[in-house]
Design a protein around this motif. Structure first.
Motif, PDB file in Angstrom:
ATOM      1  N   ILE A   1       0.834  -1.196   0.000  1.00 39.97           N
ATOM      2  CA  ILE A   1       0.000   0.000   0.000  1.00 39.97           C
ATOM      3  C   ILE A   1       0.872   1.251   0.000  1.00 39.97           C
ATOM      4  CG2 ILE A   1      -1.797   1.268   1.249  1.00 39.97           C
ATOM      5  CD1 ILE A   1      -2.513  -1.431   2.600  1.00 39.97           C
ATOM      6  N   GLN A   2       0.535   2.163  -0.872  1.00 45.66           N
ATOM      7  CA  GLN A   2       1.182   3.473  -0.889  1.00 45.66           C
ATOM      8  C   GLN A   2       0.170   4.498  -0.394  1.00 45.66           C
ATOM      9  OE1 GLN A   2       1.367   6.037  -4.384  1.00 45.66           O
ATOM     10  NE2 GLN A   2       3.604   5.843  -4.327  1.00 45.66           N
ATOM     11  N   SER A   3       0.437   5.112   0.763  1.00 47.21           N
ATOM     12  CA  SER A   3      -0.456   6.119   1.322  1.00 47.21           C
ATOM     13  C   SER A   3       0.289   6.943   2.355  1.00 47.21           C
ATOM     14  CB  SER A   3      -1.691   5.468   1.963  1.00 47.21           C
ATOM     15  OG  SER A   3      -2.479   6.441   2.610  1.00 47.21           O
ATOM     16  N   LYS A   4       0.619   8.161   2.004  1.00 47.29           N
ATOM     17  CA  LYS A   4       1.307   9.052   2.937  1.00 47.29           C
ATOM     18  C   LYS A   4       0.398   9.424   4.101  1.00 47.29           C
ATOM     19  CE  LYS A   4       4.888   9.157   0.240  1.00 47.29           C
ATOM     20  NZ  LYS A   4       6.071   8.343   0.588  1.00 47.29           N
ATOM     21  N   GLU A   5      -0.915   9.490   3.832  1.00 47.20           N
ATOM     22  CA  GLU A   5      -1.868   9.814   4.898  1.00 47.20           C
ATOM     23  C   GLU A   5      -1.897   8.716   5.952  1.00 47.20           C
ATOM     24  OE1 GLU A   5      -5.301  10.304   2.477  1.00 47.20           O
ATOM     25  OE2 GLU A   5      -5.135  12.487   2.457  1.00 47.20           O
ATOM     26  N   LEU A   6      -1.910   7.455   5.511  1.00 44.04           N
ATOM     27  CA  LEU A   6      -1.879   6.335   6.442  1.00 44.04           C
ATOM     28  C   LEU A   6      -0.574   6.354   7.239  1.00 44.04           C
ATOM     29  CD1 LEU A   6      -2.989   3.708   7.602  1.00 44.04           C
ATOM     30  CD2 LEU A   6      -2.113   2.503   5.596  1.00 44.04           C
ATOM     31  N   LYS A   7       0.485   6.712   6.578  1.00 44.22           N
ATOM     32  CA  LYS A   7       1.793   6.785   7.231  1.00 44.22           C
ATOM     33  C   LYS A   7       1.796   7.832   8.359  1.00 44.22           C
ATOM     34  CE  LYS A   7       6.691   6.779   5.905  1.00 44.22           C
ATOM     35  NZ  LYS A   7       7.625   6.940   4.769  1.00 44.22           N
ATOM     36  N   SER A   8       1.061   8.908   8.140  1.00 40.34           N
ATOM     37  CA  SER A   8       1.044   9.988   9.137  1.00 40.34           C
ATOM     38  C   SER A   8       0.260   9.640  10.390  1.00 40.34           C
ATOM     39  CB  SER A   8       0.466  11.257   8.505  1.00 40.34           C
ATOM     40  OG  SER A   8      -0.916  11.081   8.207  1.00 40.34           O
ATOM     41  N   ILE A   9      -0.680   8.716  10.290  1.00 41.25           N
ATOM     42  CA  ILE A   9      -1.488   8.369  11.483  1.00 41.25           C
ATOM     43  C   ILE A   9      -1.088   7.013  12.080  1.00 41.25           C
ATOM     44  CG2 ILE A   9      -3.434   9.720  10.655  1.00 41.25           C
ATOM     45  CD1 ILE A   9      -3.834   6.003  10.604  1.00 41.25           C
ATOM     46  N   TRP A  10      -0.136   6.347  11.467  1.00 39.78           N
ATOM     47  CA  TRP A  10       0.239   4.999  11.894  1.00 39.78           C
ATOM     48  C   TRP A  10       0.819   4.987  13.309  1.00 39.78           C
ATOM     49  CZ3 TRP A  10      -0.676   0.176  10.714  1.00 39.78           C
ATOM     50  CH2 TRP A  10       0.121  -0.823  11.271  1.00 39.78           C
ATOM     51  N   LYS A  11       0.412   3.957  14.086  1.00 40.32           N
ATOM     52  CA  LYS A  11       0.928   3.774  15.448  1.00 40.32           C
ATOM     53  C   LYS A  11       1.567   2.388  15.559  1.00 40.32           C
ATOM     54  CE  LYS A  11      -2.857   6.478  17.478  1.00 40.32           C
ATOM     55  NZ  LYS A  11      -4.047   6.401  18.382  1.00 40.32           N
ATOM     56  N   PRO A  12       2.727   2.286  16.194  1.00 46.49           N
ATOM     57  CA  PRO A  12       3.369   0.978  16.383  1.00 46.49           C
ATOM     58  C   PRO A  12       2.522   0.001  17.197  1.00 46.49           C
ATOM     59  CG  PRO A  12       4.903   2.769  16.815  1.00 46.49           C
ATOM     60  CD  PRO A  12       3.560   3.386  16.685  1.00 46.49           C
ATOM     61  N   SER A  13       1.553   0.539  17.948  1.00 47.82           N
ATOM     62  CA  SER A  13       0.715  -0.327  18.797  1.00 47.82           C
ATOM     63  C   SER A  13      -0.311  -1.130  18.004  1.00 47.82           C
ATOM     64  CB  SER A  13      -0.020   0.515  19.846  1.00 47.82           C
ATOM     65  OG  SER A  13      -0.869   1.466  19.228  1.00 47.82           O
ATOM     66  N   TYR A  14      -0.483  -0.829  16.722  1.00 43.66           N
ATOM     67  CA  TYR A  14      -1.461  -1.557  15.911  1.00 43.66           C
ATOM     68  C   TYR A  14      -0.925  -2.958  15.592  1.00 43.66           C
ATOM     69  CZ  TYR A  14      -3.750   2.946  14.969  1.00 43.66           C
ATOM     70  OH  TYR A  14      -4.395   4.156  15.079  1.00 43.66           O
ATOM     71  N   ILE A  15      -1.326  -3.930  16.407  1.00 41.45           N
ATOM     72  CA  ILE A  15      -0.907  -5.314  16.148  1.00 41.45           C
ATOM     73  C   ILE A  15      -1.970  -6.074  15.347  1.00 41.45           C
ATOM     74  CG2 ILE A  15       0.609  -5.437  18.153  1.00 41.45           C
ATOM     75  CD1 ILE A  15      -1.609  -6.909  19.629  1.00 41.45           C
TER      76      ILE A  15
ATOM     77  N   ASN B   1      -4.994  -1.300  20.090  1.00 42.64           N
ATOM     78  CA  ASN B   1      -4.134  -2.209  19.312  1.00 42.64           C
ATOM     79  C   ASN B   1      -4.725  -2.634  17.974  1.00 42.64           C
ATOM     80  OD1 ASN B   1      -6.044  -4.197  19.807  1.00 42.64           O
ATOM     81  ND2 ASN B   1      -4.815  -5.313  21.291  1.00 42.64           N
ATOM     82  N   THR B   2      -5.862  -2.047  17.605  1.00 42.41           N
ATOM     83  CA  THR B   2      -6.530  -2.472  16.369  1.00 42.41           C
ATOM     84  C   THR B   2      -6.869  -1.277  15.484  1.00 42.41           C
ATOM     85  OG1 THR B   2      -7.513  -4.367  17.533  1.00 42.41           O
ATOM     86  CG2 THR B   2      -8.475  -3.766  15.410  1.00 42.41           C
ATOM     87  N   LEU B   3      -6.507  -1.353  14.229  1.00 39.34           N
ATOM     88  CA  LEU B   3      -6.849  -0.344  13.235  1.00 39.34           C
ATOM     89  C   LEU B   3      -7.797  -0.965  12.218  1.00 39.34           C
ATOM     90  CD1 LEU B   3      -6.372   2.454  11.830  1.00 39.34           C
ATOM     91  CD2 LEU B   3      -4.533   1.329  10.544  1.00 39.34           C
ATOM     92  N   ILE B   4      -8.819  -0.216  11.848  1.00 42.89           N
ATOM     93  CA  ILE B   4      -9.771  -0.696  10.843  1.00 42.89           C
ATOM     94  C   ILE B   4      -9.674   0.197   9.616  1.00 42.89           C
ATOM     95  CG2 ILE B   4     -12.202  -1.151  10.333  1.00 42.89           C
ATOM     96  CD1 ILE B   4     -12.648  -1.529  13.326  1.00 42.89           C
TER      97      ILE B   4
END
Length: 357
Positions: free
Chosen positions: A249-263, A295-298
């Motif tokens: 996936i290419q998405s700079k927006e997703l990159k900006s909101i990403w958290k390491p806690s999303y397992i 810990n969950t992203l939808i």
């Protein structure tokens, strides 16, 4: 000899009576236990059914507009509902009709009467009643005399819950928006008590919050508009490439909101239907120790965000354009940010499918 025979017959007969008594007593006990168990199962199934029905109708009705019907009452001349609401922040609207189950109407009206003083229902409750027989209407009014009950023409109401022919409740805001619709079930009366108590407390707090938000709105309007305008001029293109169970996936927006806690990452197909969202809700609520908002992203299509909010309250939701990660409706997997070592400079994330939901 005859004496011994008589004794044996008497003992046998007595044994038979005792055995029959024990068997009958055991059967009665078993029947009682069976009835009690059946009652417990019925209560459980009724509770689950009530939750299920109200979850479905909440998805379909919350946020919609109620019909601007004409209200007729003995206290004042006919008035449009919208006119009635113009100076009222919200009301608990209760809908009853002569087409509804009579016991159900009696149950909800008696409950409202019992709780009216405790919950201050008199000031913020409106009962809409449709009865052709004036005597029947009067008897219904007498069940909760302190509440404002108005006559309405049922043919003027096109609200979806009318089709079920059961009493229902909802919160109606000043702008005629429907919130928190609920169909009571007299078999699980405690759930109705809980709804009435919590919904009024929640909306009292909600109105205070709205006043504060309105004050803040004028202060941030210009800044917000500028941000939206900038975002519209600088649309970042999303790119998704899927091979087997792996998507890049290419998405700079997703990159900006990403958290390491999303397992856990749950991806929803753009073709998902209502039953899929119900399944998602059940999936998340049945495993609270495994899945939580931290810990969950939808990820889903932008047009589905509101549906996902209903099914997964509190969870982070990212609207990913052209979302079509799988032929399945809902899948779960892991997502990791890509680095220079992955040798995929055109992509920001790798999503690996683990299972279908």
């Amino acid at each position: 000899m005859n004496r011994y025979i008589k004794m044996i017959i008497s003992i046998s007969f007595l044994s038979l009576i005792i055995t029959n008594y024990l068997v009958v007593n055991k059967l009665r006990t078993y029947k009682k236990e069976l009835i009690e168990e059946k009652g417990k199962l019925y209560a459980t199934s009724e509770l689950e059914h009530t939750y299920w029905v109200n979850f479905l109708q909440g998805i379909h009705t919350d946020g919609t507009k109620f019909d601007n019907v004409k209200l007729a009452s003995k206290e004042q001349p006919p008035i449009a509902l919208e006119e009635y609401m113009k100076d009222i922040p919200y009301v608990l609207l209760v809908r009853i009709s002569d087409m509804h189950c009579n016991d159900c109407v009696t149950s909800i009206m008696s409950k409202l009467n019992r709780l009216s003083s405790e919950l201050n229902l008199t000031a913020n409750t409106l009962v809409l009643a449709s009865y052709q027989n004036p005597v029947a209407l009067k008897s219904v009014r007498n069940l909760a005399p302190a509440l404002k009950t108005c006559s309405v023409n049922s043919t003027d109401i096109s609200f979806p819950l009318e089709e079920a022919n059961f009493p229902y409740c909802l919160v109606l805001t000043k702008d005629m928006t429907v919130l928190h619709s609920f169909t009571p079930n007299k078999a699980v009366h405690h759930l109705t008590d809980s709804y009435l108590k919590n919904i009024l407390i929640k909306n009292n707090k909600l109105m205070k919050t709205r006043i504060l938000l309105m004050c803040l709105f004028s202060m941030v309007l210009s800044t917000t508009y500028a941000q939206i305008d900038t975002r519209q001029r600088n649309v970042i293109k999303t790119k998704i490439t899927t091979v087997d169970d792996i998507s890049h996936i290419q998405s700079k927006e997703l990159k900006s909101i990403w958290k390491p806690s999303y397992i856990h990452v749950i991806a929803i197909n753009k073709k998902a239907s209502l039953k899929d969202f119900i399944r998602l809700n059940k999936y998340l609520t049945e495993a609270p120790l495994l899945y939580n908002p931290q810990n969950t992203l939808i990820i889903c299509e932008e047009k589905m965000v509101e549906w996902v909010k209903e099914a997964a309250t509190g969870y982070d939701i990212f609207p990913l354009h052209t979302m079509n990660l799988s032929n399945e409706m809902i899948i779960e997997g892991t997502m990791v940010p890509l680095t220079s070592k992955d040798n995929t400079p055109d992509y920001d994330f790798k999503f690996t499918k683990e299972k279908n939901i």
